[in-house]
Design a protein around this motif. Structure first.
Motif, PDB file in Angstrom:
ATOM      1  N   ASP A  59      -7.763  -3.338   2.923  1.00 37.50           N
ATOM      2  CA  ASP A  59      -6.614  -2.983   2.104  1.00 37.50           C
ATOM      3  C   ASP A  59      -6.882  -1.646   1.392  1.00 37.50           C
ATOM      4  N   ALA A  60      -7.093  -0.611   2.174  1.00 37.67           N
ATOM      5  CA  ALA A  60      -7.420   0.703   1.619  1.00 37.67           C
ATOM      6  C   ALA A  60      -6.303   1.272   0.753  1.00 37.67           C
ATOM      7  N   ASP A  61      -5.063   0.899   1.039  1.00 35.77           N
ATOM      8  CA  ASP A  61      -3.935   1.411   0.254  1.00 35.77           C
ATOM      9  C   ASP A  61      -3.653   0.576  -0.986  1.00 35.77           C
ATOM     10  N   SER A  62      -4.408  -0.490  -1.194  1.00 34.61           N
ATOM     11  CA  SER A  62      -4.238  -1.410  -2.338  1.00 34.61           C
ATOM     12  C   SER A  62      -2.825  -1.978  -2.412  1.00 34.61           C
ATOM     13  N   ARG A  63      -2.264  -2.277  -1.247  1.00 38.21           N
ATOM     14  CA  ARG A  63      -0.926  -2.862  -1.226  1.00 38.21           C
ATOM     15  C   ARG A  63      -0.942  -4.302  -1.711  1.00 38.21           C
ATOM     16  N   LEU A  64      -2.067  -5.007  -1.504  1.00 37.77           N
ATOM     17  CA  LEU A  64      -2.148  -6.410  -1.901  1.00 37.77           C
ATOM     18  C   LEU A  64      -2.559  -6.573  -3.365  1.00 37.77           C
ATOM     19  N   LEU A  65      -2.853  -5.465  -4.016  1.00 37.31           N
ATOM     20  CA  LEU A  65      -3.190  -5.448  -5.441  1.00 37.31           C
ATOM     21  C   LEU A  65      -4.299  -6.428  -5.802  1.00 37.31           C
ATOM     22  N   TRP A  66      -5.324  -6.505  -4.984  1.00 40.97           N
ATOM     23  CA  TRP A  66      -6.480  -7.361  -5.282  1.00 40.97           C
ATOM     24  C   TRP A  66      -7.371  -6.728  -6.341  1.00 40.97           C
ATOM     25  N   ARG A  67      -7.167  -5.426  -6.568  1.00 39.55           N
ATOM     26  CA  ARG A  67      -7.862  -4.722  -7.645  1.00 39.55           C
ATOM     27  C   ARG A  67      -6.972  -3.566  -8.079  1.00 39.55           C
ATOM     28  N   PHE A  68      -7.249  -3.068  -9.278  1.00 38.46           N
ATOM     29  CA  PHE A  68      -6.491  -1.917  -9.761  1.00 38.46           C
ATOM     30  C   PHE A  68      -6.957  -0.684  -9.010  1.00 38.46           C
TER      31      PHE A  68
END
Length: 192
Positions: free
Chosen positions: A1-10
């Motif tokens: 999830d390189a784009d942080s679409r799943l919002l697992w971290r800020f």
């Protein structure tokens, strides 16, 4: 999830130019918290067609939060213009965010950073001397200064590897150089 679409971290993001400047002033102990009133100039003169000479050394009035800075249209701030700080000549609904080598070079080599590094050095030396005078701490003064620098800038102590590297820098180049390095570190200019 390189784009942080799943919002697992800020997702980490760089602070805006204004926040970087204000944080440097705050950490060095020189931020003027006066609110309201007349703003301060980033350039020596305003008006004319011959260009604008940036101010390199600010008095107490010029060390207010950057929200009080007078913006000059079509003219970028000498240091923080590289940090996507708008030039006030255009309306921007959303500020661009880029990361370039010019940002690091501007921040590391600017007179503003030199002044704030010296101010932070003075603050650290005074804090460590006061702590030693009250017998609150004892030990190697260089190590105590490094610990205080990390505490002020990052609100944490240095890990052992960082402490050894910082000690080598301080012993070879001085505490002010370490302060410049800290101001230019990712941990200082990025929100993790």
């Amino acid at each position: 999830d390189a784009d942080s679409r799943l919002l697992w971290r800020f997702p980490p993001r760089r602070l805006e130019a204004e926040a970087v400047r204000d944080t440097m002033l705050f950490v060095s102990g020189r931020l003027n918290l006066d609110m309201g009133g007349r703003g301060f100039d980033l350039f020596k003169s305003r008006g004319g067609l011959s260009g604008f000479t940036p101010i390199e050394s600010f008095d107490a009035a010029g060390r207010r939060r950057m929200i009080y800075a007078h913006k000059v249209r079509m003219e970028r701030d000498a240091v923080f213009g590289a940090f996507d700080c708008p030039d006030a000549g255009q309306s921007m609904a959303r500020r661009r965010q880029s990361t370039t080598p010019i940002q690091a070079l501007n921040l590391f080599n600017s007179p503003f950073t030199f002044h704030e590094s010296e101010a932070l050095t003075s603050r650290i030396e005074a804090d460590v001397a006061q702590a030693a005078a009250t017998a609150a701490t004892s030990g190697d003064p260089t190590r105590l200064q490094i610990d205080r620098a990390f505490q002020l800038a990052f609100t944490r102590p240095p890990d052992p590897i960082e402490a050894r590297a910082a000690e080598a820098v301080v012993r070879e180049h001085g505490l002010a150089t370490l302060c410049r390095v800290i101001f230019n570190s990712n941990e200082f200019v990025f929100v993790p």
